[in-house]
Design a protein around this motif. Structure first.
Motif, mmCIF file in Angstrom:
data_model
loop_
_atom_site.group_PDB
_atom_site.id
_atom_site.type_symbol
_atom_site.label_atom_id
_atom_site.label_comp_id
_atom_site.label_asym_id
_atom_site.label_seq_id
_atom_site.Cartn_x
_atom_site.Cartn_y
_atom_site.Cartn_z
ATOM 1 N N UNK A 154 3.641 17.065 6.761
ATOM 2 C CA UNK A 154 3.520 17.708 8.074
ATOM 3 C C UNK A 154 2.991 19.138 7.896
ATOM 4 N N UNK A 155 2.476 19.650 8.993
ATOM 5 C CA UNK A 155 1.984 21.018 8.994
ATOM 6 C C UNK A 155 3.159 22.001 8.874
ATOM 7 N N UNK A 156 4.268 21.639 9.511
ATOM 8 C CA UNK A 156 5.443 22.528 9.440
ATOM 9 C C UNK A 156 6.724 21.714 9.517
ATOM 10 N N UNK A 157 7.797 22.322 9.028
ATOM 11 C CA UNK A 157 9.111 21.680 9.086
ATOM 12 C C UNK A 157 10.114 22.679 9.659
ATOM 13 N N UNK A 158 10.898 22.224 10.637
ATOM 14 C CA UNK A 158 11.888 23.109 11.248
ATOM 15 C C UNK A 158 12.984 23.400 10.230
ATOM 16 N N UNK A 159 13.357 24.654 10.151
ATOM 17 C CA UNK A 159 14.423 25.053 9.235
ATOM 18 C C UNK A 159 15.745 24.590 9.789
ATOM 19 N N UNK A 160 16.584 24.019 8.949
ATOM 20 C CA UNK A 160 17.904 23.640 9.425
ATOM 21 C C UNK A 160 18.779 24.891 9.400
ATOM 22 N N UNK B 208 0.830 -1.207 0.000
ATOM 23 C CA UNK B 208 0.000 0.000 0.000
ATOM 24 C C UNK B 208 0.866 1.260 0.000
ATOM 25 N N UNK B 209 0.246 2.352 -0.455
ATOM 26 C CA UNK B 209 0.913 3.663 -0.389
ATOM 27 C C UNK B 209 0.338 4.367 0.826
ATOM 28 N N UNK B 210 1.185 4.661 1.796
ATOM 29 C CA UNK B 210 0.650 5.283 3.006
ATOM 30 C C UNK B 210 1.329 6.622 3.291
ATOM 31 N N UNK B 211 0.506 7.559 3.677
ATOM 32 C CA UNK B 211 1.014 8.900 3.966
ATOM 33 C C UNK B 211 0.989 9.104 5.481
ATOM 34 N N UNK B 212 2.163 9.224 6.068
ATOM 35 C CA UNK B 212 2.267 9.433 7.513
ATOM 36 C C UNK B 212 2.208 10.945 7.766
ATOM 37 N N UNK B 213 1.322 11.336 8.682
ATOM 38 C CA UNK B 213 1.045 12.760 8.912
ATOM 39 C C UNK B 213 1.464 13.168 10.317
ATOM 40 N N UNK B 214 2.154 14.310 10.427
ATOM 41 C CA UNK B 214 2.512 14.822 11.762
ATOM 42 C C UNK B 214 2.348 16.337 11.788
ATOM 43 N N UNK B 215 2.459 16.929 12.981
ATOM 44 C CA UNK B 215 2.341 18.383 13.050
ATOM 45 C C UNK B 215 3.654 19.055 12.647
ATOM 46 N N UNK B 216 4.738 18.767 13.377
ATOM 47 C CA UNK B 216 6.010 19.411 13.041
ATOM 48 C C UNK B 216 7.094 18.367 12.816
ATOM 49 N N UNK B 217 7.859 18.524 11.757
ATOM 50 C CA UNK B 217 9.011 17.659 11.511
ATOM 51 C C UNK B 217 10.250 18.429 11.992
ATOM 52 N N UNK B 218 10.934 17.862 12.990
ATOM 53 C CA UNK B 218 12.160 18.510 13.462
ATOM 54 C C UNK B 218 13.364 17.652 13.087
ATOM 55 N N UNK B 219 13.724 16.682 13.932
ATOM 56 C CA UNK B 219 14.869 15.831 13.569
ATOM 57 C C UNK B 219 14.467 14.762 12.560
ATOM 58 N N UNK B 220 13.188 14.474 12.466
ATOM 59 C CA UNK B 220 12.723 13.411 11.568
ATOM 60 C C UNK B 220 12.705 12.054 12.249
ATOM 61 N N UNK B 221 13.161 11.996 13.510
ATOM 62 C CA UNK B 221 13.255 10.713 14.224
ATOM 63 C C UNK B 221 11.886 10.060 14.416
ATOM 64 N N UNK B 222 10.879 10.861 14.693
ATOM 65 C CA UNK B 222 9.532 10.299 14.906
ATOM 66 C C UNK B 222 8.985 9.690 13.624
ATOM 67 N N UNK B 223 9.082 10.451 12.522
ATOM 68 C CA UNK B 223 8.584 9.943 11.242
ATOM 69 C C UNK B 223 9.353 8.691 10.841
ATOM 70 N N UNK B 224 10.663 8.723 11.059
ATOM 71 C CA UNK B 224 11.502 7.582 10.707
ATOM 72 C C UNK B 224 11.132 6.366 11.559
#
Ligand code: ZN
Length: 241
Positions: free
Chosen positions: A234-240, A199-215
């Protein structure tokens, strides 16, 4: 929908009166907003930093997972920096229960994703789960509300049962990236071992920071069904920096 519309029309004089007594404030800049403006004032709607990541299959979001995880496509609506309007907006959603704003922003971004070839054919939206204790405490999972908004315009179902969180994450701030990753992988659990196969699945979160949660979410799925195709929004992504 129609019923809501009629109800809102009927309630309008009352809303106007309440607005006079207790002006509604923009969730991004804290200035009063007019009745017709939604959660975010027109100025902020124009100025909030949108990433436009959805326009390209390869972007700064997907680049952060390069060599670590196969990601089909990934996008975030806003850039997130400390003390920014985006941060204020996300804090309001999470801590002041402005969940309607998360839903509306999901609908808004869903419309944009719908037009992109690399976000077609998604089977499920899976919000990053929140531990049950925390969910009861907050009353809602903002990632799930954002996913519900996306679902309405993308016309893809949200699945909140296939991926669960089995223990509360310890505070992440004092951990190294590797420790955070290990911590995230431990906590997600797949309840159905076959549902997501191919299946193609889209994982959704509020903020992506380190990416550890999504990973962590993606890895716990891929460990059981390696043929699942992974997408992130995600709703937002932290700027590096
Ligand atoms: Zn504003």
């Amino acid at each position: 929908m129609t019923k809501n519309f009629v109800l809102r029309k009927l309630m309008r004089p009352w809303d106007d009166f309440l607005n006079l007594l207790f002006p509604r404030l923009c969730l991004a800049c804290n200035e009063p907003v007019a009745f017709d403006e939604a959660h975010i004032c027109l100025d902020c709607q124009a100025l909030l930093p949108e990433t436009d990541f959805h326009l390209s299959k390869i972007n700064d979001f997907t680049a952060r997972f390069e060599g670590r995880l196969p990601v089909e496509a990934a996008a975030a609506l806003f850039f997130f920096t400390k003390k920014s309007k985006t941060q204020h907006l996300i804090h309001q959603i999470k801590y002041q229960d402005k969940r309607e704003a998360a839903f509306d922003l999901g609908r808004y971004y869903g419309q944009k994703l719908l037009q992109q070839p690399h976000f077609q054919g998604i089977d499920y939206l899976i919000p990053v789960p929140m531990h049950i204790k925390k969910r009861i405490q907050r009353g809602f999972n903002q990632a799930e509300i954002f996913a519900n908004g996306l679902s309405e315009t993308l016309n893809v179902p949200v699945n909140t049962s296939v991926l669960t969180k089995i223990k509360a994450t310890e505070t992440q701030t004092k951990k190294t990236r590797l420790e955070r990753l290990k911590n995230a992988e431990d906590v997600f659990h797949l309840t159905d071992k076959t549902l997501l196969r191919d299946k193609k699945i889209l994982i959704v979160d509020d903020v992506m920071t380190s990416g550890a949660t999504l990973e962590g979410c993606a890895n716990s799925i891929l460990a059981e069904t390696p043929t699942t195709k992974i997408y992130f929004v995600t709703l937002a992504i932290a700027k590096t920096t």
